[in-house]
Enzyme design. Structure first.
Site, PDB file in Angstrom:
ATOM      1  N   TYR A   1       0.406   0.067  14.935  1.00  0.00           N
ATOM      2  CA  TYR A   1      -0.461  -0.161  13.787  1.00  0.00           C
ATOM      3  C   TYR A   1      -0.113   0.769  12.640  1.00  0.00           C
ATOM      4  O   TYR A   1      -0.045   1.979  12.810  1.00  0.00           O
ATOM      5  CB  TYR A   1      -1.930   0.049  14.176  1.00  0.00           C
TER       6      TYR A   1
ATOM      7  N   LYS B   1      -3.296  -2.840   7.805  1.00  0.00           N
ATOM      8  CA  LYS B   1      -3.379  -4.293   7.885  1.00  0.00           C
ATOM      9  C   LYS B   1      -2.409  -4.899   6.867  1.00  0.00           C
ATOM     10  O   LYS B   1      -2.006  -4.242   5.920  1.00  0.00           O
ATOM     11  CB  LYS B   1      -4.833  -4.715   7.618  1.00  0.00           C
TER      12      LYS B   1
ATOM     13  N   ASP C   1       0.883  -1.173   0.000  1.00  0.00           N
ATOM     14  CA  ASP C   1       0.000   0.000   0.000  1.00  0.00           C
ATOM     15  C   ASP C   1       0.915   1.215   0.000  1.00  0.00           C
ATOM     16  O   ASP C   1       1.639   1.448   0.970  1.00  0.00           O
ATOM     17  CB  ASP C   1      -0.865  -0.053   1.261  1.00  0.00           C
TER      18      ASP C   1
END
Ligand code: F6R
Ligand code: MG
Ligand code: MG
Length: 369
Positions: free
Chosen positions: A231, A234, A11
């Site tokens: 984080y 994902k 990403d």
């Protein structure tokens, strides 16, 4: 000469939130891949996207973990990041977690799955790519299609597969190195189930056919959380599965995806939703999800790829998509209670933990009468 199939995805920024890369990013990645083919580094290559992730399918003869190939993929994502930044896209360079390339994309953010093969006269395979989920999303469908006669009729009907498969499984929460275990079906069936029931910790790394010793499937195992220590999105894994002849048929491999199984992912990486099998180049929408999986089928011959067949672009999967929507909505109807939201150890944002600390100070232990 052996052929290597490498899938590396990342990403590096997206339009409208965490939804899809821009056309300019895809075009740039395609240009870079074409240059790689012209320069002779690659014999062929393809660029696709699933949600906000760009996946590069690179075909070459340099084997797995090759520095030049991994650097090529890294540099391609540096290029798409530049475009994302120039367009003011969200999360530009999100999965490039290290400042400089250091030999292999594993441990640096991008997910990768690679296999070196002796091409069979006909070499069909499937590339699966997921968005808004972790690598454990493959536990259920990979185990079922290789180990269960409910999905793989060939285990009963085709003598080649009768001796079963070996599963190499990784403890993805162990961060000191690769902690793996090698187990076989049928003999270790229950031990494998014991591990795979926890897809956030134990993840299938590859599957090898017992009779032939051939690698049948490989999957990415990286957990961004463990690399970055916080984080950062994902993991959005990829897998390559070889099909037909001595391996399960293409349809047997696709069969378990009809369940639309529940997985952890979706919005803020912290919700349980049903996996939706989608067409190539599908965007992310409802509740930053749902978790999606695409499946592209190819044949490779002397290093050259055919066009892709988009397996989930077929009327049967419309019904599964509807089922997945219903299952997701049922779970979403429960909001943040119980199994709808991730358990404490898998929550990807720190808000709950911080608030619990604050609230803990306000708790009082009642004196016993
Ligand atoms: C999940 C995902 C999104 C984001 C959410 C908030 O993997 O990418 O659900 O977690 O949109 O994103 P930030 O924190 O970047 O505003
Ligand atoms: Mg993103
Ligand atoms: Mg993603």
């Amino acid at each position: 000469m052996k052929t290597t199939l490498t899938v590396i995805k990342a990403d590096t920024g997206s339009v409208g939130g965490h939804n899809r890369p821009s056309n300019a990013m895809i075009n740039r990645a395609e240009e870079v891949v074409q240059t790689g083919i012209k320069n002779g580094l690659l014999s062929d290559g393809r660029v696709t996207f699933t949600g906000d992730d760009i996946a590069l399918l690179l075909v070459h003869t340099r084997g797995v973990d090759n520095l030049d190939i991994h650097k090529f993929a890294w540099d391609t994502f540096v290029e798409t990041t530049k475009i994302a930044k120039s367009q003011g896209l969200y999360g530009a360079g999100q999965d490039l977690l290290k400042d400089a390339f250091s030999g292999n994309v594993r441990g640096m953010g991008p997910g990768s799955a690679e296999v070196e093969i002796e091409e069979r006269p006909a070499e069909p395979f499937i590339v699966f790519a997921g968005d808004k989920c972790g690598p454990g999303v493959f536990n259920y469908p990979l185990f079922e299609c290789f180990a269960s006669p409910y999905h793989n009729a060939g285990l009963l009907l085709a003598p080649d597969m009768n001796a079963g498969f070996t599963f190499n499984i990784m403890n993805v929460n162990y961060t000191e190195g690769d902690k793996v275990i090698c187990l076989k079906v049928p003999q270790d069936y229950y031990d494998i189930c014991t591990l795979l029931r926890d897809p956030n910790r134990y993840v299938i790394e590859n599957v090898v056919e017992n009779a032939s010793g051939l690698t049948a499937a490989v999957a990415s195992t990286s957990r961004l959380h463990n690399i970055a220590g916080k984080y950062v999105g994902k993991d959005d894994p990829v897998a390559i599965v070889r099909t037909q002849k001595q391996f399960p048929s293409t349809g047997e491999i696709l069969s378990p995806w009809a369940l639309a199984h529940y997985t952890l992912g979706d919005n803020r990486g912290s919700h349980h939703v049903a996996v939706m099998p989608v067409k190539q180049n599908t965007i992310i929408s409802y509740f930053d999800g749902p978790t999606i999986i695409s499946a592209a089928g190819y044949c490779v011959h002397e290093g050259k790829l055919t066009e892709a067949v988009d397996f989930f672009d077929q009327p049967f999967w419309d019904y599964v998509r509807e089922k997945a929507s219903k299952k997701t909505l049922e779970m979403r109807a429960q909001g943040f209670y119980g199994p709808s939201m991730a358990g404490m150890d898998e929550l990807e944002y720190t808000g709950v933990t911080e608030n619990l600390k604050r609230l803990d100070n306000k708790f009082v232990v009642r004196e016993k009468k």
